[in-house]
Design a protein around this motif. Structure first.
Motif, PDB file in Angstrom:
ATOM      1  N   ASP A 395       4.124  -0.953  -8.613  1.00  0.00           N
ATOM      2  CA  ASP A 395       2.880  -1.378  -8.519  1.00  0.00           C
ATOM      3  C   ASP A 395       1.640  -0.541  -8.533  1.00  0.00           C
ATOM      4  O   ASP A 395       0.500  -0.795  -8.290  1.00  0.00           O
ATOM      5  CB  ASP A 395       2.660  -2.255  -7.141  1.00  0.00           C
ATOM      6  N   GLN A 396       1.874   0.827  -9.159  1.00  0.00           N
ATOM      7  CA  GLN A 396       0.887   1.856  -9.487  1.00  0.00           C
ATOM      8  C   GLN A 396       1.009   2.385 -10.894  1.00  0.00           C
ATOM      9  O   GLN A 396       2.318   2.358 -11.205  1.00  0.00           O
ATOM     10  CB  GLN A 396       0.744   2.819  -8.244  1.00  0.00           C
ATOM     11  N   SER A 397       0.221   2.895 -11.395  1.00  0.00           N
ATOM     12  CA  SER A 397       0.341   3.700 -12.700  1.00  0.00           C
ATOM     13  C   SER A 397       0.733   5.085 -11.993  1.00  0.00           C
ATOM     14  O   SER A 397       0.553   5.379 -10.771  1.00  0.00           O
ATOM     15  CB  SER A 397      -0.876   3.809 -13.405  1.00  0.00           C
ATOM     16  N   PRO A 398       1.399   5.903 -13.136  1.00  0.00           N
ATOM     17  CA  PRO A 398       1.726   7.330 -12.668  1.00  0.00           C
ATOM     18  C   PRO A 398       0.602   8.099 -12.109  1.00  0.00           C
ATOM     19  O   PRO A 398       0.741   8.789 -11.185  1.00  0.00           O
ATOM     20  CB  PRO A 398       2.501   7.900 -13.895  1.00  0.00           C
ATOM     21  N   LYS A 399      -0.632   8.116 -12.853  1.00  0.00           N
ATOM     22  CA  LYS A 399      -1.658   8.584 -12.230  1.00  0.00           C
ATOM     23  C   LYS A 399      -2.189   8.055 -11.196  1.00  0.00           C
ATOM     24  O   LYS A 399      -2.411   9.263 -10.067  1.00  0.00           O
ATOM     25  CB  LYS A 399      -2.810   8.219 -13.475  1.00  0.00           C
ATOM     26  N   GLN A 400      -2.217   7.036 -10.733  1.00  0.00           N
ATOM     27  CA  GLN A 400      -2.563   6.583  -9.352  1.00  0.00           C
ATOM     28  C   GLN A 400      -1.804   6.960  -8.332  1.00  0.00           C
ATOM     29  O   GLN A 400      -2.128   7.430  -7.546  1.00  0.00           O
ATOM     30  CB  GLN A 400      -2.633   5.052  -9.370  1.00  0.00           C
ATOM     31  N   PHE A 401      -0.361   6.886  -8.576  1.00  0.00           N
ATOM     32  CA  PHE A 401       0.617   7.274  -7.487  1.00  0.00           C
ATOM     33  C   PHE A 401       0.457   8.711  -7.212  1.00  0.00           C
ATOM     34  O   PHE A 401       0.472   9.272  -6.205  1.00  0.00           O
ATOM     35  CB  PHE A 401       1.923   7.040  -8.258  1.00  0.00           C
ATOM     36  N   ARG A 402       0.292   9.650  -8.628  1.00  0.00           N
ATOM     37  CA  ARG A 402       0.023  11.338  -8.196  1.00  0.00           C
ATOM     38  C   ARG A 402      -1.342  11.509  -7.291  1.00  0.00           C
ATOM     39  O   ARG A 402      -1.238  12.184  -6.539  1.00  0.00           O
ATOM     40  CB  ARG A 402       0.050  11.942  -9.557  1.00  0.00           C
ATOM     41  N   ASN A 403      -2.444  10.758  -7.834  1.00  0.00           N
ATOM     42  CA  ASN A 403      -3.644  11.034  -6.964  1.00  0.00           C
ATOM     43  C   ASN A 403      -3.690  10.742  -5.633  1.00  0.00           C
ATOM     44  O   ASN A 403      -4.057  11.218  -4.989  1.00  0.00           O
ATOM     45  CB  ASN A 403      -4.574  10.312  -7.663  1.00  0.00           C
ATOM     46  N   GLU A 404      -2.904   9.788  -5.344  1.00  0.00           N
ATOM     47  CA  GLU A 404      -2.662   8.895  -3.921  1.00  0.00           C
ATOM     48  C   GLU A 404      -1.738   9.860  -3.148  1.00  0.00           C
ATOM     49  O   GLU A 404      -2.051  10.290  -1.820  1.00  0.00           O
ATOM     50  CB  GLU A 404      -2.383   7.536  -3.912  1.00  0.00           C
ATOM     51  N   HIS A 405      -0.508  10.261  -3.631  1.00  0.00           N
ATOM     52  CA  HIS A 405       0.377  10.974  -2.573  1.00  0.00           C
ATOM     53  C   HIS A 405       0.664  12.407  -3.027  1.00  0.00           C
ATOM     54  O   HIS A 405       1.011  12.899  -1.942  1.00  0.00           O
ATOM     55  CB  HIS A 405       1.798  10.296  -3.251  1.00  0.00           C
ATOM     56  N   SER A 406       0.277  12.779  -4.051  1.00  0.00           N
ATOM     57  CA  SER A 406       0.531  14.408  -4.134  1.00  0.00           C
ATOM     58  C   SER A 406      -0.243  15.493  -3.107  1.00  0.00           C
ATOM     59  O   SER A 406       0.311  16.494  -2.958  1.00  0.00           O
ATOM     60  CB  SER A 406       0.538  14.648  -5.686  1.00  0.00           C
ATOM     61  N   SER A 407      -1.350  14.993  -3.046  1.00  0.00           N
ATOM     62  CA  SER A 407      -2.112  15.997  -1.999  1.00  0.00           C
ATOM     63  C   SER A 407      -2.068  15.600  -0.386  1.00  0.00           C
ATOM     64  O   SER A 407      -2.742  16.103   0.340  1.00  0.00           O
ATOM     65  CB  SER A 407      -3.711  15.666  -2.400  1.00  0.00           C
ATOM     66  N   SER A 408      -1.163  14.694  -0.134  1.00  0.00           N
ATOM     67  CA  SER A 408      -1.039  14.284   1.195  1.00  0.00           C
ATOM     68  C   SER A 408      -0.275  15.362   1.921  1.00  0.00           C
ATOM     69  O   SER A 408       0.535  15.830   1.412  1.00  0.00           O
ATOM     70  CB  SER A 408       0.008  13.084   1.475  1.00  0.00           C
TER      71      SER A 408
END
Length: 412
Positions: A395-408
């Protein structure tokens, strides 16, 4: 050390190479190569600039201290002045080596855009190079300088870094969030820890073994017990056992079982008296937990379905179809399809896409590959198709997923 002839110098270099495993080249003051000690001839496939580095070394021939040189492609060289038997000065050059294992993050540490082919060539090249961090390389220089010149020097007295090297280490620090605390211990990259956690959680034992084979804990962390290296190591390993147990529980291992394993290994840990034994035990813990998660995920499957799952896991970079897998396993396609759907609960095609998206998530979180590179690596038709499938599963684009999770920072 007085070397009577070139044969003695070559013998010394051969012994040195057998210990440190870094290619050794000896040149005279005119840049003429006298001999080279290395198992293989390794050259940068994109831009081999050693000639320029060697010219710089010769131009600074009055500087007798060990010096380091670095290229824009992350290669490090160590140069020392040697007295040749004919009375002239020569130079012993150790390298190339690299300070860190570099793979998908090439773009972020090399200040240039590269094609997928260039990246692939460089990654293969880096895998051939010895990995030795900057401070260890300098320590080698101090040791060799003492053997050759009977002169004791320390780190502070060496003007080690030219501007290129300083810029290189600045980029490495920014990329991996490394904070230099002293000359022997560094904070490990969060990329490593998150990838480590993910592999145990998913029971990917083979990938974990590969990761541990190239990422020793030695020399990569801050001191956790001042003036007591053994205690520091034990504390560090206990931290990682805690992390790996959390990953295993998230992967489905029973809480009681996980805590029991943790208690047993920590008790064994406290009985050890050598750092090497502590490191070996740590690796056993990590692999044991990953093995248990792996077995748990497959324990309810038949031999045929397990073989299919293993084949899919090892060939994520290929175009996978039911017909191809059936042919590889030498089984009827309809029979495999029915068995797979019955045991796994979804079709072979749906499982393949699900696993490709899981791998894509890991690549988005743990690497700096572009979305196009990831879609290509996982053999999607194009970036648009990859994005469509990814969004279907998340339910997310790859870009949205990376932006939301990779810096957590809450990846635990």
């Amino acid at each position: 050390m007085l070397l009577q002839n070139n044969t003695e110098l070559q013998d010394f270099s051969a012994i040195l190479y057998s210990v440190i495993k870094i290619p050794i080249l000896v040149i005279d003051e005119n840049g003429l190569a006298l001999f080279k000690i290395a198992d293989n001839e390794i050259e940068n496939p994109i831009n081999d600039n050693r000639e320029a580095i060697f010219s710089d070394i010769i131009s600074r021939s009055r500087e007798e201290f060990p010096r380091t040189y670095s290229s824009e492609y992350l290669e490090n060289f160590l140069a020392l002045t040697v007295s040749l038997p004919d009375g002239q000065n020569g130079f012993m050059i150790l390298g190339p080596s690299i300070a860190h294992v570099i793979d998908e993050s090439i773009d972020s540490v090399i200040n240039r855009r590269m094609s997928a082919k260039e990246k692939s060539l460089l990654i293969k090249y880096y895998k051939l190079l010895p990995v030795i961090n900057y401070h260890e390389l300098i320590k080698h220089g101090i040791f060799i300088h003492y053997i050759l010149h009977k002169e004791k020097i320390d780190l502070d007295s060496i003007n080690t870094a030219d501007s290129a090297l300083q810029n290189f280490h600045l980029k490495i620090e920014n990329e991996y969030n490394i904070q230099y605390r002293d000359l022997n211990y560094l904070h490990r990259s969060s990329f490593f820890e998150r990838h480590f956690y993910s592999l145990i959680k998913n029971g990917e034992t083979d990938k974990l073994k590969k990761l541990l084979s190239v990422h020793s804990l030695d020399g990569e962390y801050i001191v956790l017990a001042k003036n007591n290296p053994l205690r520091s190591w034990k504390n560090l390993v206990i931290c990682f056992i805690t992390i790996s147990c959390r990953a295993a529980m998230e992967g489905g291992l029973a809480t009681e079982t996980t805590y029991a394993i943790s208690d047993v290994f920590i008790q064994k840990l406290e009985e050890l008296n050598r750092i090497k034994d502590v490191e070996d035990l740590a690796n056993k813990v990590f692999i044991d937990l990953a093995d248990r998660v792996n077995s748990l995920k497959k324990m309810h499957y038949s031999k045929l379905v397990t073989r299919a799952l293993n084949y899919i896991s090892k060939n994520m970079d290929k175009t996978l179809t039911l017909a191809q897998i059936s042919e590889q396993l030498d089984v009827n396609g309809s029979y495999l399809s029915n068995a797979f759907k019955t045991e796994v609960g979804i079709s072979v095609t749906e499982y393949i896409m699900k696993e490709k998206i899981s791998e894509a998530k890991r690549m988005l979180l743990f690497t700096q590959f572009s979305i196009l590179d990831i879609s290509t690596a996982l053999n999607f038709y194009d970036q648009s198709h990859f994005t469509k499938v990814f969004k279907k599963f998340t339910d997310q684009s790859p870009k949205q997923f990376r932006n939301e999770h990779s810096s957590s920072t809450l990846w635990y």
